[in-house]
Design an enzyme around this catalytic site. Structure first.
Site, short mmCIF file in Angstrom:
data_model
loop_
_atom_site.label_atom_id
_atom_site.label_comp_id
_atom_site.label_asym_id
_atom_site.label_seq_id
_atom_site.Cartn_x
_atom_site.Cartn_y
_atom_site.Cartn_z
N GLY A 460 0.81 -1.20 0.00
CA GLY A 460 0.00 0.00 0.00
C GLY A 460 0.85 1.26 0.00
O GLY A 460 0.45 2.30 -0.50
N PHE A 461 2.03 1.18 0.57
CA PHE A 461 2.95 2.31 0.59
C PHE A 461 3.53 2.57 -0.80
O PHE A 461 3.73 3.70 -1.21
CB PHE A 461 4.09 1.98 1.58
CG PHE A 461 5.05 3.10 1.83
CD1 PHE A 461 4.91 3.90 2.95
CD2 PHE A 461 6.10 3.35 0.97
CE1 PHE A 461 5.79 4.93 3.21
CE2 PHE A 461 6.99 4.39 1.22
CZ PHE A 461 6.82 5.18 2.34
N LYS A 478 11.64 1.09 0.91
CA LYS A 478 10.21 1.30 0.65
C LYS A 478 10.06 2.68 0.02
O LYS A 478 10.36 3.69 0.65
CB LYS A 478 9.42 1.20 1.95
CG LYS A 478 9.28 -0.20 2.49
CD LYS A 478 8.55 -0.22 3.82
CE LYS A 478 7.14 0.31 3.71
NZ LYS A 478 6.40 0.17 4.98
N ASP A 575 -2.27 -2.20 12.24
CA ASP A 575 -2.29 -2.82 10.92
C ASP A 575 -1.50 -4.14 10.93
O ASP A 575 -0.71 -4.41 10.03
CB ASP A 575 -1.71 -1.87 9.87
CG ASP A 575 -2.10 -2.27 8.44
OD1 ASP A 575 -3.09 -3.03 8.31
OD2 ASP A 575 -1.44 -1.85 7.49
#
Length: 815
Positions: A460-461, A478, A575
């Site tokens: 999602g990042f 990331k 999360d």
């Protein structure tokens, strides 16, 4: 020097030296009866030594050294048991080193036991033991083994204490000692109290609380003795468990493959850590000060020198820290001993420069370059100021103040004292609380310009890439995608939170990179990717046997406990899921992705938010529907994850059971538990008759974690106690949240009036609009019972309303 001729020990493996036998330096080793420990000679930069190590340890980390303060030169040496009972190290460089000076007898043998104890015993004529003359356990070095004592013999005055090595190449007694004062463990630094464990109570120490939640089913059994003869502390572990409490040269205390008891340098400077003695640093030092190893030009001689070879790097830094005129220090000798101190400023040196040397420089003593750099810096500052003024004017004109304010905050974060320039950081990790601010060019080079060959996955990042720094360290990058639902808030949040966390079951953030629209987080590289990579793949799942499954479960639980209770900040992850559990080289779990995490007041039990973030299917009902979150939110997610680990199935899978309908994994597990057939949930690849009790217990604990009421769910400390101690009784679970288990019911919209939620949308309309949200939670049909359907639809309407009101709502798929 005794020069008699003695026979070598026979070529067959043995654990004993008999009178007149000798153990050669390089040819022979003593191995204990079951092969647990090995005794032999070894060499370091400081000389050669006789020591003991675990036979299976590829690194041969020494648990005991016979001649730690009397190194011998070369390899012309042997261990001999003389006919008169003296156990000696014979060498060509001087007099024999006698291990048992006043405790010798003729009819004796020296034996290496499976406890790691090297004992010299006198025998009667019938070969029965008459007396134990000497043992290595009475002369500990830097390691406490099960059965060893820490304390004092009140009759003989014998003191049992640990002393660290000076450094990795010098085993002589160094800076730190570990003692037992009758009630607690006390670590001293050159005689002064440095750290204490707190009182031993309920199988744990006050300032090492996670000992009672050890990942090996509470393996430790502690023993504290105080009588007229002796005062001591010792511990035991079950047979077959490898354990060694080692005190290192920087004040760290740890056991093999288990959470650290005390981290390196934990009580230095202004650090505040449970058990640390109150420090009184000089007024000239501030919280910003710390030592960094830097390559500098040496233009002047040291201001002072201490040629004491008993001093190591830790001593040099402590002396420099307390001397206000000191700006840098280093050791003198090639083996890392002695101290040199400087009181001048330095200029940065580069490869190939003359008079270049690496020193430990105080961060307050800034390293400067040549004078022309001053003008470059001044010009740069002026340019930045002008650009900033123009930028602020542009912000006002374009009415994007809020978004740009976030970027300014990021700049403030990036230039705060949590960061240091990547080229000035000691990559050995000795100052782990510093993060590195990487340049964009360095990350481009490390990731081969973000090549597809280096791409590890997509989340999602944004995409995640593998990289390699110039010094050889592998990293994971990331990269924030411009189209990502995550933004600067999550980016900064992850930096602020994870930078302060240190635990073996949390992924380590090395630093970040920010350039324009580019935002990146730099992590330690995890070679085995994430848990879902193995868990939901039939082929790769075979690699994880039940023992590894259980180790992963306990590791995740330990990480959550640290976040909830023992970290400097109380943190709710929000999360937790399989794709956010990374696996290291040994398949140990590490919790990652703290972009959604929130800090929590120590005295608060819950908080409320209008910003619902996380992954649907792992959210508890009170959070998904009302925005209420607490530590019990993570407990719910852990329960879902635990069911996925045991079953090898995703939570959103769809299950039928005897004509009834269950819409997710928790509901299916609940039905099986009620029927007493929970083993049907277990992944068939994990079939292990001997572990079935443990599997059933894990399912039971998972059902306790996913109960609808947050008050009914256990805390993570209770979860770990239930996981690691099978004698702890388990209460019966209540109905899981989001688990619909009614018989399939057809709804006729023509015969029934529309049930409404919030008075604006009816069921028939919501079935169509929100079916994709239901599917994301594992629900694949709208015909599941009126009450539950209305509740579910209220939930998705709330989600839809938040989506319209703010662009910050997150709903991310598993990677």
């Amino acid at each position: 020097m005794w020069l008699g001729v003695v026979p070598y020990i026979s070529s067959a493996q043995t654990d004993t030296i008999k009178p007149g036998e000798e153990l050669q330096f390089s040819e022979k080793l003593l191995v204990s009866a079951k092969g647990t420990f090995t005794l032999g000679f070894f060499s370091l930069e400081s000389g050669s030594y006789l020591g003991i190590w675990f036979t299976i340890d590829a690194q041969k980390e020494k648990v005991w050294v016979a001649n730690r303060d009397k190194p011998i030169s070369g390899t012309d040496a042997n261990l001999t048991l003389h006919a008169d009972g003296k156990l000696m190290i014979m060498h060509s460089g001087g007099d024999p080193i006698v291990l048992n000076s006043n405790q010798a007898a003729r009819n004796s043998t020296a034996t290496l036991l499976d406890s790691g104890n090297f004992v010299l015993e006198e025998f009667n004529s019938d070969r029965s033991v008459k007396e134990k003359l000497w043992e290595s356990f009475d002369n500990p070095t830097d390691t406490l083994l099960p059965g060893m004592k820490l304390g004092i013999n009140l009759k003989t005055g014998q003191n049992w204490s640990l002393a660290s090595w000076i450094n990795e190449q010098v085993p002589a007694p160094g800076t730190f000692t570990l003692e037992w004062n009758g009630t607690q463990l006390v670590m001293k630094r050159r005689g002064g109290t440095y750290w204490s464990s707190g009182t031993l109570k309920n199988r744990s120490f006050e300032f090492i609380p996670w000992l009672s939640f050890d990942t090996c089913n509470n393996i430790y059994s502690f023993n504290s003795v105080a009588n007229e003869n002796e005062i001591y502390f010792s511990y035991k572990v079950p047979d077959g468990v490898v354990s060694e409490w080692a005190l290192n040269s920087r004040g760290g205390l740890s056991d093999t493959n288990r959470p650290l008891f005390v981290t390196d340098d934990v009580c230095d400077g202004f650090e505040e850590y449970p058990g640390c003695a109150v420090q009184n640093p000089p007024t000239c030092r501030t919280r910003k000060d710390g030592f960094m190893k830097q390559s500098v030009h040496i233009s002047e001689s040291p201001s002072s020198i201490k040629e004491d070879s008993s001093l190591g790097p830790s001593d040099c830094q402590a002396i420099c820290w307390n001397n206000c005129s000191c700006t840098a220090c280093n050791t003198i000798y090639t083996n890392g001993t002695g101290c040199r101190f400087w009181s001048t400023k330095f200029t940065q040196a580069y490869a190939g420069d003359a008079n270049r040397e690496a020193l430990y420089v105080l961060s307050s003593s800034r390293v400067t370059g040549n004078s022309w750099w001053i003008w470059v810096i001044i010009a740069g500052v002026v340019l930045v100021v002008l650009l900033l003024m123009g930028f602020l004017y542009y912000l006002r004109r374009k009415s994007k103040g809020e978004r740009k304010m976030e970027e300014a905050m990021l700049h403030e974060l990036a230039t705060s004292n949590s960061f240091s320039d990547s080229k000035d950081v000691d990559h050995a990790g000795k100052r782990a609380h510093y993060l590195k601010l990487f340049s964009f060019d360095s990350i481009v080079a490390a990731s081969n310009n973000f090549s597809s060959e280096n791409k590890l996955g997509e989340g999602g990042f944004g995409p995640v890439y593998k990289g390699k720094l110039p010094e050889g360290q592998e990293i994971a990058v990331k990269r924030l995608s411009r189209g990502s639902g995550q933004g600067l808030v999550e980016f900064k949040n992850e930096i602020r939170l994870i930078a302060r966390l240190q635990h073996m079951n949390l992924v380590r953030l090395l630093g970040c990179c920010s350039k324009g629209e580019e935002k990146m987080l730099i992590y330690e590289f995890m070679p085995n990717k994430s848990l879902d990579f193995f868990l939901f793949d039939p082929a790769r799942r075979k690699i994880l046997d039940w023992k590894r499954h259980h180790n992963i479960i306990e590791g995740i639980a330990q990480g959550l406990l640290y976040l909830h209770k023992y970290s400097r900040l109380r943190i709710i992850h929000r999360d937790l899921k399989a794709s956010n559990i990374l696996l290291d080289h040994d398949l140990n779990p590490k919790i990652s992705d703290f972009g959604m995490a929130r800090t929590f007041g120590r005295n608060a039990s819950e908080a409320n938010t209008n910003r619902i973030v996380g992954t649907y299917g792992y959210m508890p009902p009170e959070y998904a529907m009302e925005g209420i979150f607490s530590v019990k939110s993570d407990v719910y997610s852990f329960g879902v994850l635990l069911l996925e680990i045991v079953s090898g199935r995703k939570n959103k899978s769809f299950y039928h059971n005897d004509g009834a309908l269950t819409i997710n994994l928790a509901g299916y597990a609940w039905e099986l538990w009620k029927e007493g057939t929970s083993l049907q949930l277990v992944d068939p690849m994990l079939e292990d008759f001997h572990s079935s009790t443990q599997m059933l217990r894990c399912i039971h604990i998972a059902l306790l974690c996913v109960q609808e009421s947050a008050a009914d769910r256990p805390t993570m400390s209770t979860v770990i106690s239930m996981l690691t101690n099978e004698t702890v009784p388990l209460p019966n679970p209540n109905l899981p949240a989001f688990s619909i288990h009614h018989t399939v019911l057809e709804l006729d919209s023509h015969k029934r009036g529309p049930e409404s939620c919030s008075g604006s949308v009816n069921i028939s309309e919501m079935e169509v609009i929100h079916s994709h949200y239901l599917e994301g939670m594992g629900w694949t049909t709208p015909y599941v019972g009126i009450k539950q359907m209305i509740k579910a639809l209220c939930y998705v309407i709330r989600k839809e309303e938040y989506s319209r009101q703010t662009t910050e709502v997150e709903s991310r798929d598993n990677v």
